[in-house]
Write a protein that holds these residues in place. Structure first.
Motif, short mmCIF file in Angstrom:
data_model
loop_
_atom_site.label_atom_id
_atom_site.label_comp_id
_atom_site.label_asym_id
_atom_site.label_seq_id
_atom_site.Cartn_x
_atom_site.Cartn_y
_atom_site.Cartn_z
N SER A 155 24.63 22.21 41.52
CA SER A 155 24.97 22.49 42.64
C SER A 155 24.11 23.03 43.44
O SER A 155 24.02 22.64 44.91
CB SER A 155 25.31 24.36 42.34
OG SER A 155 26.53 24.38 41.43
N GLU A 211 32.24 31.58 51.45
CA GLU A 211 31.56 30.07 51.51
C GLU A 211 33.41 30.42 52.22
O GLU A 211 32.54 29.60 53.57
CB GLU A 211 31.33 29.33 50.22
CG GLU A 211 30.90 28.11 50.71
CD GLU A 211 31.80 27.33 49.97
OE1 GLU A 211 30.56 25.92 49.88
OE2 GLU A 211 31.54 27.24 48.50
N ASP A 270 31.15 17.39 44.06
CA ASP A 270 30.60 17.91 44.65
C ASP A 270 30.30 16.82 45.92
O ASP A 270 30.10 16.70 47.22
CB ASP A 270 29.25 17.88 43.86
CG ASP A 270 29.01 19.30 42.88
OD1 ASP A 270 29.38 20.18 43.77
OD2 ASP A 270 28.47 20.04 41.83
N ASP A 322 26.02 28.68 40.66
CA ASP A 322 26.39 27.81 41.40
C ASP A 322 27.00 27.90 42.01
O ASP A 322 27.51 27.13 43.45
CB ASP A 322 27.52 27.16 40.45
CG ASP A 322 28.44 27.57 39.31
OD1 ASP A 322 28.10 28.89 39.54
OD2 ASP A 322 29.27 26.53 38.88
N THR A 323 27.66 28.93 42.18
CA THR A 323 28.90 29.57 43.40
C THR A 323 28.02 29.92 45.06
O THR A 323 28.24 29.69 45.84
CB THR A 323 29.32 30.53 42.99
OG1 THR A 323 30.50 30.30 41.78
CG2 THR A 323 30.89 30.83 44.51
N GLU A 339 26.26 27.60 45.82
CA GLU A 339 27.30 25.83 47.07
C GLU A 339 27.46 26.34 48.50
O GLU A 339 28.10 26.28 49.11
CB GLU A 339 28.62 25.54 46.37
CG GLU A 339 28.44 24.69 45.11
CD GLU A 339 29.47 24.71 44.04
OE1 GLU A 339 30.47 25.26 44.39
OE2 GLU A 339 29.35 24.20 42.86
N ARG A 394 23.66 19.26 45.74
CA ARG A 394 24.42 19.45 46.77
C ARG A 394 24.00 20.67 47.73
O ARG A 394 24.31 19.81 49.04
CB ARG A 394 25.69 19.66 45.64
CG ARG A 394 27.01 20.66 47.44
CD ARG A 394 27.95 20.86 46.37
NE ARG A 394 29.21 21.87 47.01
CZ ARG A 394 30.65 22.16 46.79
NH1 ARG A 394 31.08 21.95 45.41
NH2 ARG A 394 31.14 23.29 47.40
N ALA A 395 23.90 21.00 47.55
CA ALA A 395 23.14 22.30 49.29
C ALA A 395 21.74 21.96 49.73
O ALA A 395 21.67 21.46 50.77
CB ALA A 395 22.82 23.93 47.98
N THR A 418 26.98 25.14 52.58
CA THR A 418 28.04 25.66 53.43
C THR A 418 27.66 25.67 54.71
O THR A 418 28.18 26.04 55.81
CB THR A 418 29.50 25.58 52.41
OG1 THR A 418 29.58 25.05 51.27
CG2 THR A 418 30.55 25.58 53.64
#
Length: 280
Positions: A183, A115, A219, A151-152, A155, A186-187, A159
């Motif tokens: 997450s 990311e 976030d 979650d990672t 995200e 957010r995405a 991004t």
């Protein structure tokens, strides 16, 4: 000597300021694994981009000598994190390969670094980790984590503007773990620009769990959602975290609207600055 989960140097690892670039690079190949581990952290922390450092970090991504009884690879984890912080695109193929590692935390560190590096060639491999959807996204028996670092991954896909991943990301809005839901929201906001996903994060600021409120704050800062500014400032959390989130709002919009020119601050950005002042 080190914390296998956090990737942070142990308290007795020494003061990073006492190292030099030359010593840190040499220590990446030292027979003492703890020195290699700390050197990887130090190089990432200080953004050392010497070719010898990158080569040594890439070699550490296949290190077998420090495998723990639980099957973890602490050196690989730290090397993966460092490569993201250093910012050399040569690391992208190796980090993509790390997404297949048996160590959950290596996969997590690799996704986070991919990311940071912003290379869209990582998108297909990241999407593969979402295979099976919610059915596969369960907690590993006896472990504190899920089958993947969802979650990672989510995200990173946000991004990287992976709009092709939208059908895979959307179901995670209903995951049983709130952090994964955040997450996903957010995405989804990053990929669609629809306010309803950012508003879910604002609602999360009212949650009972402090750690989850912290996550939602960060976030919102990461996606630069300006309408969240007042809610961020009023959240029951440390002022330091709220300041980071508000700073993220400002940086996001300054980069978006004035990447190369002197900024012409809008009333909204000035209000964010006033909110920051009130927290100092």
């Amino acid at each position: 000597m080190w914390d296998n989960l956090s990737g942070s140097p142990a308290p007795n690892a020494g003061d990073g300021e006492t190292l030099t670039v030359e010593v840190a690079i040499a220590n990446l190949r030292h027979e003492d694994l703890s020195l290699r581990y700390y050197a990887a952290w130090w190089i990432g922390r200080f953004g050392v981009r010497e070719p010898e450092a990158i080569d040594a970090l890439l070699d550490l991504l296949s290190e077998e000598g420090d495998k723990t009884e639980a099957g973890g690879y602490p050196l690989r984890r730290n090397a993966a994190r460092a490569l993201g912080k250093v910012g050399d695109d040569r690391a992208v193929p190796a980090l993509i390969d790390c997404l297949d590692c048996s160590d959950y935390y290596v996969r997590e560190a690799a996704a986070e670094s991919l990311e940071r590096l912003g290379d869209r060639t990582a998108i297909p491999a990241l999407m593969e980790l979402l295979a099976g959807g919610l059915t596969a996204a369960v907690q590993v028996p006896g472990k504190p984590h899920l089958t993947q670092p969802y979650d990672t991954i989510l995200e990173a896909l946000g991004t990287l503007q992976a709009t092709e991943a939208l059908p895979l990301i959307q179901p995670f809005l209903d995951h049983s773990f709130p952090r994964v839901q955040y997450s996903a929201a957010r995405a989804m906001y990053q990929l669609t620009g629809e306010d309803r996903y950012a508003e879910r994060l604002i609602q999360a600021l009212q949650g009972k769990d402090l750690q989850l409120r912290r996550s939602a704050l960060l976030d919102l800062g990461a996606i630069g959602y300006l309408p969240a500014a007042k809610a961020i400032s009023q959240t029951l959390a440390e002022n330091s975290i709220k300041l980071i989130a508000l700073k993220g709002l400002i940086e996001h919009h300054l980069t978006l609207t004035h990447p190369d020119a002197a900024p012409d601050l809008s009333p909204d950005l000035i209000e964010v600055m006033n909110l920051m002042d009130s927290l100092l």
